[in-house]
Write a protein that holds these residues in place. Structure first.
Motif, PDB file in Angstrom:
ATOM      1  N   LEU A  66      55.269  44.870  49.162  1.00  0.00           N
ATOM      2  CA  LEU A  66      54.272  45.868  49.441  1.00  0.00           C
ATOM      3  C   LEU A  66      53.037  45.406  48.454  1.00  0.00           C
ATOM      4  O   LEU A  66      51.791  45.794  49.047  1.00  0.00           O
ATOM      5  N   ILE A  67      53.062  44.670  47.564  1.00  0.00           N
ATOM      6  CA  ILE A  67      52.232  44.003  46.692  1.00  0.00           C
ATOM      7  C   ILE A  67      52.453  42.561  46.332  1.00  0.00           C
ATOM      8  O   ILE A  67      53.659  42.346  46.071  1.00  0.00           O
ATOM      9  N   GLY A  68      51.456  41.833  45.943  1.00  0.00           N
ATOM     10  CA  GLY A  68      51.571  40.528  45.636  1.00  0.00           C
ATOM     11  C   GLY A  68      50.395  39.802  45.116  1.00  0.00           C
ATOM     12  O   GLY A  68      49.487  40.715  44.569  1.00  0.00           O
ATOM     13  N   GLU A  69      50.509  38.597  44.901  1.00  0.00           N
ATOM     14  CA  GLU A  69      49.289  37.977  44.170  1.00  0.00           C
ATOM     15  C   GLU A  69      48.213  37.480  45.247  1.00  0.00           C
ATOM     16  O   GLU A  69      48.516  36.732  46.230  1.00  0.00           O
ATOM     17  N   SER A  70      47.088  38.027  44.878  1.00  0.00           N
ATOM     18  CA  SER A  70      45.795  37.598  45.918  1.00  0.00           C
ATOM     19  C   SER A  70      44.484  37.379  45.374  1.00  0.00           C
ATOM     20  O   SER A  70      44.114  38.617  44.896  1.00  0.00           O
TER      21      SER A  70
ATOM     22  N   ALA B 213      52.171  34.144  34.797  1.00  0.00           N
ATOM     23  CA  ALA B 213      52.578  35.160  35.578  1.00  0.00           C
ATOM     24  C   ALA B 213      52.870  34.586  36.973  1.00  0.00           C
ATOM     25  O   ALA B 213      52.005  33.755  37.515  1.00  0.00           O
ATOM     26  N   ALA B 214      53.923  34.791  37.622  1.00  0.00           N
ATOM     27  CA  ALA B 214      54.123  34.505  39.086  1.00  0.00           C
ATOM     28  C   ALA B 214      55.237  35.637  39.820  1.00  0.00           C
ATOM     29  O   ALA B 214      55.694  36.323  39.288  1.00  0.00           O
ATOM     30  N   GLY B 215      55.312  35.044  41.065  1.00  0.00           N
ATOM     31  CA  GLY B 215      56.389  36.215  41.809  1.00  0.00           C
ATOM     32  C   GLY B 215      55.396  37.342  42.475  1.00  0.00           C
ATOM     33  O   GLY B 215      54.049  37.628  42.411  1.00  0.00           O
ATOM     34  N   ALA B 216      56.041  38.063  43.126  1.00  0.00           N
ATOM     35  CA  ALA B 216      55.755  39.486  43.557  1.00  0.00           C
ATOM     36  C   ALA B 216      56.822  40.503  43.682  1.00  0.00           C
ATOM     37  O   ALA B 216      58.058  39.906  43.684  1.00  0.00           O
ATOM     38  N   ASP B 217      56.533  41.589  43.992  1.00  0.00           N
ATOM     39  CA  ASP B 217      57.682  42.682  43.942  1.00  0.00           C
ATOM     40  C   ASP B 217      58.552  42.520  45.040  1.00  0.00           C
ATOM     41  O   ASP B 217      58.082  42.025  46.331  1.00  0.00           O
ATOM     42  N   PRO B 218      59.725  42.551  44.948  1.00  0.00           N
ATOM     43  CA  PRO B 218      60.680  42.190  46.183  1.00  0.00           C
ATOM     44  C   PRO B 218      60.424  43.173  47.418  1.00  0.00           C
ATOM     45  O   PRO B 218      60.887  42.747  48.506  1.00  0.00           O
ATOM     46  N   SER B 219      59.688  44.260  47.348  1.00  0.00           N
ATOM     47  CA  SER B 219      59.508  45.214  48.347  1.00  0.00           C
ATOM     48  C   SER B 219      58.309  44.332  49.393  1.00  0.00           C
ATOM     49  O   SER B 219      58.114  44.719  50.601  1.00  0.00           O
TER      50      SER B 219
ATOM     51  N   GLN C 234      53.585  37.294  55.038  1.00  0.00           N
ATOM     52  CA  GLN C 234      52.728  38.451  55.594  1.00  0.00           C
ATOM     53  C   GLN C 234      52.075  39.123  54.625  1.00  0.00           C
ATOM     54  O   GLN C 234      52.307  40.497  54.223  1.00  0.00           O
ATOM     55  N   PRO C 235      50.819  38.758  53.863  1.00  0.00           N
ATOM     56  CA  PRO C 235      50.122  39.501  52.691  1.00  0.00           C
ATOM     57  C   PRO C 235      49.542  40.634  53.423  1.00  0.00           C
ATOM     58  O   PRO C 235      49.134  40.705  54.674  1.00  0.00           O
ATOM     59  N   ARG C 236      49.482  41.723  52.727  1.00  0.00           N
ATOM     60  CA  ARG C 236      48.906  43.251  53.212  1.00  0.00           C
ATOM     61  C   ARG C 236      47.579  43.235  52.915  1.00  0.00           C
ATOM     62  O   ARG C 236      46.967  44.251  53.141  1.00  0.00           O
TER      63      ARG C 236
ATOM     64  N   SER D 220      36.136  44.550  41.362  1.00  0.00           N
ATOM     65  CA  SER D 220      35.569  43.363  41.271  1.00  0.00           C
ATOM     66  C   SER D 220      36.459  41.938  41.718  1.00  0.00           C
ATOM     67  O   SER D 220      35.834  41.006  42.217  1.00  0.00           O
ATOM     68  N   THR D 221      37.513  42.366  41.351  1.00  0.00           N
ATOM     69  CA  THR D 221      38.478  41.325  41.949  1.00  0.00           C
ATOM     70  C   THR D 221      39.643  42.114  42.370  1.00  0.00           C
ATOM     71  O   THR D 221      40.687  41.437  43.095  1.00  0.00           O
ATOM     72  N   GLY D 222      40.202  43.271  41.970  1.00  0.00           N
ATOM     73  CA  GLY D 222      41.239  44.146  42.806  1.00  0.00           C
ATOM     74  C   GLY D 222      41.186  44.149  44.211  1.00  0.00           C
ATOM     75  O   GLY D 222      39.985  44.138  44.891  1.00  0.00           O
ATOM     76  N   HIS D 223      42.067  45.082  44.643  1.00  0.00           N
ATOM     77  CA  HIS D 223      42.418  45.412  46.145  1.00  0.00           C
ATOM     78  C   HIS D 223      42.525  46.906  46.211  1.00  0.00           C
ATOM     79  O   HIS D 223      43.476  47.433  45.759  1.00  0.00           O
ATOM     80  N   LYS D 224      41.716  47.515  47.003  1.00  0.00           N
ATOM     81  CA  LYS D 224      42.095  48.862  47.278  1.00  0.00           C
ATOM     82  C   LYS D 224      43.474  49.163  47.927  1.00  0.00           C
ATOM     83  O   LYS D 224      43.977  50.197  47.610  1.00  0.00           O
ATOM     84  N   ALA D 225      43.796  48.283  48.838  1.00  0.00           N
ATOM     85  CA  ALA D 225      45.243  48.340  49.270  1.00  0.00           C
ATOM     86  C   ALA D 225      46.295  48.354  48.466  1.00  0.00           C
ATOM     87  O   ALA D 225      47.508  48.474  48.666  1.00  0.00           O
ATOM     88  N   ALA D 226      46.032  47.766  47.140  1.00  0.00           N
ATOM     89  CA  ALA D 226      47.112  47.708  46.245  1.00  0.00           C
ATOM     90  C   ALA D 226      47.252  48.896  45.505  1.00  0.00           C
ATOM     91  O   ALA D 226      48.171  49.266  44.806  1.00  0.00           O
TER      92      ALA D 226
END
Length: 326
Positions: free
Chosen positions: A178-182, A170-176, A323-325, A34-40
């Protein structure tokens, strides 16, 4: 351990799955997208379904034989909770009851719950600790507090051990990256600013400029998403070591507040792009200051946040937003 991560396709849930996998745990992600992403969903097996589907939920528990469950699947927009409170009680309370019933039936007795600072309502002190009165002022906070109270009752009734972790911002994203906030729509200040800087046509507004703070704007405590996840991992280990059923709650924050204007300035320094934003009237129910006292989590869990400077938190988020995935 084999861990069910409910809401594992969302912002914090996906980061949790990555950390669990890197720590050697086996993961199953349950999400209805409903709010998540399959790519995550890059770590663990996926079960796409709703918690209200009791038959399928039982089948998942029967199939995997979980050692523990983590819950990240709440609806979490304060304004929306005021406009549509029943959605929040359905998703944040009724669906959790369905999950806890399945855990009870299948004798899964370890639960880590994603809670919120919204359970406290209007702050009565500069730093909010676990003893602060809990008096939520919106249905979102009330729904989370309802679950905390249920978890307390489940200790003696069913032998359930649980930990509730109350996030501040909550804030930020994994340093890789590969995933982030969207989120759609995005409601959090830092990603809204970064998306605007990155060229998106997204509205960013400052609500209130005459609060009793040094620069007149609201002050909030920002904690990196990976630091939140490390607290969940420590809580999971604590549940495994507990000899008798119990419920515990911990506040998670850096203990340092930043105003809206300070965040805007920090984003400009990180990105090299300045934003000139007008100041609108304050929103009803926005406290001037919300900052955590996280000392209990540090003492009891051994939690040590890695990202304590706002510039470092924003830098990880900016790398994702360039460069959001998904």
């Amino acid at each position: 351990m084999r861990v069910l991560v409910v809401g594992g396709a969302g912002y914090i849930g996906a980061h949790m799955c990555k950390m669990l996998a890197e720590s050697g745990h086996e993961i199953v992600v349950l999400d209805n997208f409903s709010t998540g992403h399959k790519a995550a969903v890059q770590w663990g097996r996926l079960e796409e379904m709703a918690l209200a589907d009791v038959g399928r939920l039982d089948a998942v528990f029967e199939k995997y034989q979980f050692d523990a469950v983590m819950h990240f699947a709440a609806a979490s927009i304060v304004g929306e909770s005021v406009r549509d409170p029943l959605k929040y009680y359905e998703n944040n309370v009724s669906d959790v009851i369905s999950l806890l019933r399945a855990m009870q039936r299948h004798r899964v007795m370890r639960f880590v719950f994603s809670s919120t600072a919204a359970v406290f309502g209007e702050p009565q002190s500069d730093f909010i600790d676990e003893q602060h009165p809990r008096a939520p002022i919106n249905p979102y906070g009330a729904s989370k507090l309802t679950v905390e109270r249920m978890l307390m009752d489940c200790v003696s009734a069913y032998g359930l051990s649980s930990v509730a972790l109350r996030y501040f911002n909550a804030a930020g994203a994994d340093p890789s990256s590969l995933i982030g906030e969207s989120h759609q729509p995005e409601t959090h200040l830092i990603p809204k600013l970064l998306r605007r800087v990155a060229g998106e046509d997204i509205e960013v507004r400052i609500f209130g400029g005459d609060y009793p703070t040094p620069d007149g704007t609201c002050i909030r405590d920002y904690v990196h998403v990976n630091d939140l996840c490390s607290a969940h991992l420590l809580a999971l280990n604590r549940l495994r070591e507990m000899g008798s059923p119990t419920f515990e709650a911990f506040n998670l924050g850096n203990g340092q507040g930043y105003s809206v204007k300070e965040i805007i300035t920090a984003v400009a320094r990180t990105t090299g792009k300045k934003l000139d934003l007008s100041v609108d009237p304050p929103r009803h129910g926005d406290p001037a200051r919300l900052v955590a006292d996280g000392s209990l989590a540090k003492a009891a869990l051994g939690w040590m946040p890695k990202y304590t400077e706002i510039a470092d938190i924003i830098d990880t988020a900016w790398r994702w937003h360039r460069q959001p995935r998904y």
